[in-house]
Design an enzyme around this catalytic site. Structure first.
Site, PDB file in Angstrom:
ATOM      1  N   ASP A  90     -15.479   1.017  16.731  1.00 57.65           N
ATOM      2  CA  ASP A  90     -14.517   0.030  17.221  1.00 57.65           C
ATOM      3  C   ASP A  90     -14.989  -0.416  18.601  1.00 57.65           C
ATOM      4  O   ASP A  90     -15.625   0.346  19.331  1.00 57.65           O
ATOM      5  CB  ASP A  90     -13.121   0.665  17.320  1.00 57.65           C
ATOM      6  CG  ASP A  90     -12.008  -0.371  17.248  1.00 57.65           C
ATOM      7  OD1 ASP A  90     -11.219  -0.318  16.283  1.00 57.65           O
ATOM      8  OD2 ASP A  90     -11.935  -1.224  18.150  1.00 57.65           O
ATOM      9  N   CYS A 128       1.550  -6.438   7.143  1.00 57.13           N
ATOM     10  CA  CYS A 128       1.042  -7.064   5.920  1.00 57.13           C
ATOM     11  C   CYS A 128       1.943  -8.113   5.279  1.00 57.13           C
ATOM     12  O   CYS A 128       1.492  -9.203   4.972  1.00 57.13           O
ATOM     13  CB  CYS A 128       0.754  -5.988   4.875  1.00 57.13           C
ATOM     14  SG  CYS A 128      -0.771  -5.123   5.209  1.00 57.13           S
ATOM     15  N   ARG A 156      19.778   0.048   8.533  1.00 55.65           N
ATOM     16  CA  ARG A 156      18.970   0.773   7.549  1.00 55.65           C
ATOM     17  C   ARG A 156      19.811   1.563   6.564  1.00 55.65           C
ATOM     18  O   ARG A 156      19.247   2.323   5.767  1.00 55.65           O
ATOM     19  CB  ARG A 156      18.009   1.719   8.268  1.00 55.65           C
ATOM     20  CG  ARG A 156      16.992   0.998   9.131  1.00 55.65           C
ATOM     21  CD  ARG A 156      16.044   0.198   8.267  1.00 55.65           C
ATOM     22  NE  ARG A 156      14.968  -0.387   9.052  1.00 55.65           N
ATOM     23  CZ  ARG A 156      13.824  -0.802   8.518  1.00 55.65           C
ATOM     24  NH1 ARG A 156      13.611  -0.684   7.231  1.00 55.65           N
ATOM     25  NH2 ARG A 156      12.892  -1.339   9.267  1.00 55.65           N
ATOM     26  N   ALA A 201      18.243  -2.367   0.728  1.00 55.73           N
ATOM     27  CA  ALA A 201      18.581  -3.468   1.644  1.00 55.73           C
ATOM     28  C   ALA A 201      18.359  -3.000   3.076  1.00 55.73           C
ATOM     29  O   ALA A 201      18.554  -1.833   3.404  1.00 55.73           O
ATOM     30  CB  ALA A 201      20.037  -3.877   1.439  1.00 55.73           C
TER      31      ALA A 201
HETATM   32  C1  UDX Z   1       2.717  -2.595   2.638  1.00 51.03           C
HETATM   33  C2  UDX Z   1       2.413  -2.274   1.161  1.00 51.03           C
HETATM   34  O1  UDX Z   1       3.448  -1.426   0.644  1.00 51.03           O
HETATM   35  C3  UDX Z   1       1.064  -1.606   1.036  1.00 51.03           C
HETATM   36  O2  UDX Z   1       0.759  -1.384  -0.324  1.00 51.03           O
HETATM   37  C4  UDX Z   1       0.022  -2.502   1.659  1.00 51.03           C
HETATM   38  O3  UDX Z   1      -1.242  -1.884   1.633  1.00 51.03           O
HETATM   39  C5  UDX Z   1       0.386  -2.839   3.098  1.00 51.03           C
HETATM   40  O4  UDX Z   1       1.678  -3.396   3.161  1.00 51.03           O
HETATM   41  P1  UDX Z   1       3.548  -1.197   4.749  1.00 51.03           P
HETATM   42  O5  UDX Z   1       3.705  -2.528   5.421  1.00 51.03           O
HETATM   43  O6  UDX Z   1       2.799  -0.148   5.472  1.00 51.03           O
HETATM   44  O7  UDX Z   1       2.809  -1.372   3.335  1.00 51.03           O
HETATM   45  O8  UDX Z   1       4.995  -0.597   4.437  1.00 51.03           O
HETATM   46  P2  UDX Z   1       6.064  -0.754   3.251  1.00 51.03           P
HETATM   47  O9  UDX Z   1       6.523   0.604   2.906  1.00 51.03           O
HETATM   48  O10 UDX Z   1       5.601  -1.614   2.167  1.00 51.03           O
HETATM   49  O11 UDX Z   1       7.286  -1.460   4.003  1.00 51.03           O
HETATM   50  C6  UDX Z   1       7.223  -2.791   4.500  1.00 51.03           C
HETATM   51  C7  UDX Z   1       8.562  -3.193   5.103  1.00 51.03           C
HETATM   52  O12 UDX Z   1       9.551  -3.379   4.093  1.00 51.03           O
HETATM   53  C8  UDX Z   1       9.137  -2.169   6.072  1.00 51.03           C
HETATM   54  O13 UDX Z   1       9.681  -2.815   7.198  1.00 51.03           O
HETATM   55  C9  UDX Z   1      10.209  -1.475   5.263  1.00 51.03           C
HETATM   56  O14 UDX Z   1      11.208  -0.927   6.045  1.00 51.03           O
HETATM   57  C10 UDX Z   1      10.717  -2.642   4.421  1.00 51.03           C
HETATM   58  N1  UDX Z   1      11.358  -2.206   3.159  1.00 51.03           N
HETATM   59  C11 UDX Z   1      10.649  -1.561   2.190  1.00 51.03           C
HETATM   60  C12 UDX Z   1      12.721  -2.457   2.953  1.00 51.03           C
HETATM   61  O15 UDX Z   1      13.372  -3.030   3.815  1.00 51.03           O
HETATM   62  N2  UDX Z   1      13.295  -2.062   1.783  1.00 51.03           N
HETATM   63  C13 UDX Z   1      12.606  -1.432   0.796  1.00 51.03           C
HETATM   64  O16 UDX Z   1      13.202  -1.120  -0.245  1.00 51.03           O
HETATM   65  C14 UDX Z   1      11.234  -1.168   1.014  1.00 51.03           C
HETATM   66  P1  ADP Z   2      -5.333  -2.667  10.612  1.00 51.72           P
HETATM   67  O1  ADP Z   2      -3.879  -2.392  10.467  1.00 51.72           O
HETATM   68  O2  ADP Z   2      -5.800  -3.749   9.674  1.00 51.72           O
HETATM   69  O3  ADP Z   2      -6.183  -1.460  10.544  1.00 51.72           O
HETATM   70  P2  ADP Z   2      -5.707  -2.693  13.514  1.00 51.72           P
HETATM   71  O4  ADP Z   2      -5.423  -3.784  14.491  1.00 51.72           O
HETATM   72  O5  ADP Z   2      -4.927  -1.425  13.599  1.00 51.72           O
HETATM   73  O6  ADP Z   2      -5.544  -3.354  12.055  1.00 51.72           O
HETATM   74  O7  ADP Z   2      -7.242  -2.295  13.563  1.00 51.72           O
HETATM   75  C1  ADP Z   2      -8.301  -3.181  13.609  1.00 51.72           C
HETATM   76  C2  ADP Z   2      -9.350  -2.670  14.615  1.00 51.72           C
HETATM   77  O8  ADP Z   2     -10.538  -3.451  14.475  1.00 51.72           O
HETATM   78  C3  ADP Z   2      -8.937  -2.779  16.087  1.00 51.72           C
HETATM   79  O9  ADP Z   2      -8.958  -1.483  16.673  1.00 51.72           O
HETATM   80  C4  ADP Z   2     -10.006  -3.706  16.720  1.00 51.72           C
HETATM   81  O10 ADP Z   2     -10.375  -3.291  18.025  1.00 51.72           O
HETATM   82  C5  ADP Z   2     -11.177  -3.529  15.747  1.00 51.72           C
HETATM   83  N1  ADP Z   2     -12.139  -4.642  15.755  1.00 51.72           N
HETATM   84  C6  ADP Z   2     -11.890  -5.961  15.598  1.00 51.72           C
HETATM   85  N2  ADP Z   2     -13.044  -6.668  15.622  1.00 51.72           N
HETATM   86  C7  ADP Z   2     -14.061  -5.785  15.771  1.00 51.72           C
HETATM   87  C8  ADP Z   2     -15.508  -5.878  15.852  1.00 51.72           C
HETATM   88  N3  ADP Z   2     -16.140  -7.047  15.758  1.00 51.72           N
HETATM   89  N4  ADP Z   2     -16.217  -4.737  16.013  1.00 51.72           N
HETATM   90  C9  ADP Z   2     -15.577  -3.542  16.097  1.00 51.72           C
HETATM   91  N5  ADP Z   2     -14.250  -3.386  16.020  1.00 51.72           N
HETATM   92  C10 ADP Z   2     -13.484  -4.476  15.863  1.00 51.72           C
END
Ligand code: UDX
Ligand code: ADP
Length: 459
Positions: A35, A273, A439, A265
């Protein structure tokens, strides 16, 4: 082809835990996570496992087992690329904040930078694996950069999207529902398959063409987000009609065609994501002139924004239509429990709304650091930093946060909140003491018996 050395560019929430598990399960492969961020790498190398930059239950034990054996964290990006047979790209792809596609398209500048760097330093053939979530056809961009700027070295590009959810990352990695590998070259696909076969049963490894794999990641998140927005839209209807959203969710979830998961809910989904991938899907659909498709998915985001606003307005309205100068305690800031990640957390937007009304907020979150909370607010640019610091304080202790508060808002479902001494909390609050449960974490009967005025989403 047998892989001996892996490099992973990006030591964040995806790269760190994923590579830790790959290294744990493949002790004969050397895995180096690099990184540009020196502090982050130092934190990964910290002897004190409490200081790892990513909080995930169980991660510390995996790092303890593999780090220094075949798992390394470094800032020497060039060296790691040069030596590796396989390179994972796990850098961030935030939503663009400028130019064409601003607010929707993914910003691929970090991905492009990685591709250029790989092209520049590579002297041997390599397999490039896209781990970050990226728009469809990014592999073509990567391939084009590699082929046109490289030293004539052969590159194979694979898509291998990450489906782990934060807070359960280690369990998800160790026992994945499926592993998805998209690619063209069978040899490259097999090389990546071998790595996962160290612990994942063969039938759970799916191979597709590149574009299906890239698109599947966006679609999986869009479908999950859609479920949350669907139940959240019903939560408002429940409040209006006297139905109870938990009861409705339970009743419909028993139908095996619908299923029981992801029907909780809440104050709205957050995380790095869902929103980003939905925006991306909307942007892609629009760019192909598929406006009905774009509008359909856009609505999932709109309901989510509405849910956050609605919660903030419920607080204001319940507290006699003004929160000016009133103290509101926030329990939780992370976007879900068991993570220190705050990206797109509903708490940020609810706080912003209340701060606009001149409320005084005291935040307590067991894993989120103070500077992160101010950084999240600063990003919105709604007011100056000093105004944010004047209106919002971060407490070390939940009882301190709730002391003299007019109301408490629960923004993250941390288990420990359930076990608080709610009697003691109420005694130290202004009366009437309000709890706004974003929540649906606490027990209504118990809180009402203690004398709280209790509001929960969808009841
Ligand atoms: C999500 C996907 O689940 C995962 O597969 C993908 O790789 C990345 O995105 P993440 O964002 O880490 O993962 O968490 P997730 O558990 O999916 O929750 C996302 C949001 O939805 C959270 O804020 C959670 O609190 C909310 N949520 C989830 C609800 O409000 N209700 C639910 O029933 C489920
Ligand atoms: P994710 O949830 O997708 O893992 P993060 O923001 O937590 O996202 O992590 C992405 C990481 O990639 C950061 O720590 C950032 O510093 C690093 N990064 C971005 N561009 C480069 C690069 N060109 N070379 C090395 N590290 C990088």
């Amino acid at each position: 082809m047998r892989i001996k050395k892996i490099a992973c560019i990006g030591a964040g929430y995806v790269g760190g835990p994923t590579m830790s598990v790959i290294a744990q399960k493949n002790p004969e492969i050397q895995v180096t996570v690099v990184d540009l961020n020196v502090d982050r790498i130092n934190a990964w190398n910290n002897e004190n496992l409490e200081s790892l930059p990513v909080y995930e239950p169980g991660l510390d034990q995996v790092v303890l087992e593999a780090r220094g054996r075949n798992l390394f964290f470094s800032t020497n990006v060039t060296k790691a690329i040069e030596e590796a047979d396989m390179i994972f790209i796990s850098v961030n792809t935030p939503t663009k904040t400028y130019g064409k596609g601003k607010g929707q398209a993914a910003d691929l500048k970090f991905i492009e930078l990685c591709a250029r760097q790989i092209a520049e330093v590579s002297t041997t053939s390599k397999i490039i694996v896209e781990k970050s979530t990226i728009p469809v056809r990014t592999a073509a961009t990567i391939k084009s950069i590699l082929d046109h700027t490289g030293n004539g070295v052969q590159f194979h590009v694979l898509s291998n999207p990450e489906f782990l959810a934060e807070g359960t990352a280690i369990a998800d990695l160790q026992n994945p529902d499926r592993i998805l590998i998209g690619g063209e070259d069978q040899g490259a696909i097999q090389a990546l398959k071998n790595i996962y076969q160290a612990w994942v049963p063969n039938e759970r490894i799916i191979t597709t063409n590149l574009w299906s794999s890239e698109l599947s990641k966006l679609v999986a998140n869009a479908f999950l987000a859609q479920r949350v927005s669907s139940i959240n839209s019903i939560s408002e209807l429940c409040e209006a009609t006297g139905a109870n959203v938990d009861e409705v969710a339970h009743a419909i979830g028993q139908d095996s065609r619908i299923g029981s998961k992801f029907l909780k809910a809440s104050v709205g989904f957050g995380g790095s994501c869902f929103q980003k991938d939905l925006l991306n899907l909307v942007y892609i659909a629009r760019s192909y002139n598929l406006n009905e498709v774009a509008d359909y998915w856009d609505q999932v985001i709109r309901i989510n924004d509405h849910q956050k606003t609605r919660f903030a307005e419920k607080i204001i309205q319940s507290m006699y239509n003004t929160v000016n100068g009133k103290k509101i305690a926030f329990l939780g800031w992370a976007f879900k429990k068991n993570t220190n990640d705050t990206r797109e957390s509903a708490a940020i937007y609810v706080a912003d709304h209340l701060l606009e009304e001149q409320a005084k907020i005291a935040v307590f979150d067991p894993k989120v650091q103070k500077h992160q909370i101010y950084k999240d607010l600063e990003y919105l640019q709604s007011r100056t930093n000093s105004e944010n610091e004047y209106l919002l304080e971060v407490a070390e202790d939940a009882y301190e946060a709730c002391k003299d508060a007019h109301g408490i808002a629960i923004l993250t479902e941390w288990d420990e909140f359930k076990d608080f001494d709610w009697d003691r909390i109420k005694d130290n609050m202004k009366k009437p003491a309000f709890v706004f449960d974003g929540r649906k974490l606490l027990d209504r009967n118990r809180l009402e018996e203690l004398g709280f005025i209790y509001y929960a989403i969808g009841e």
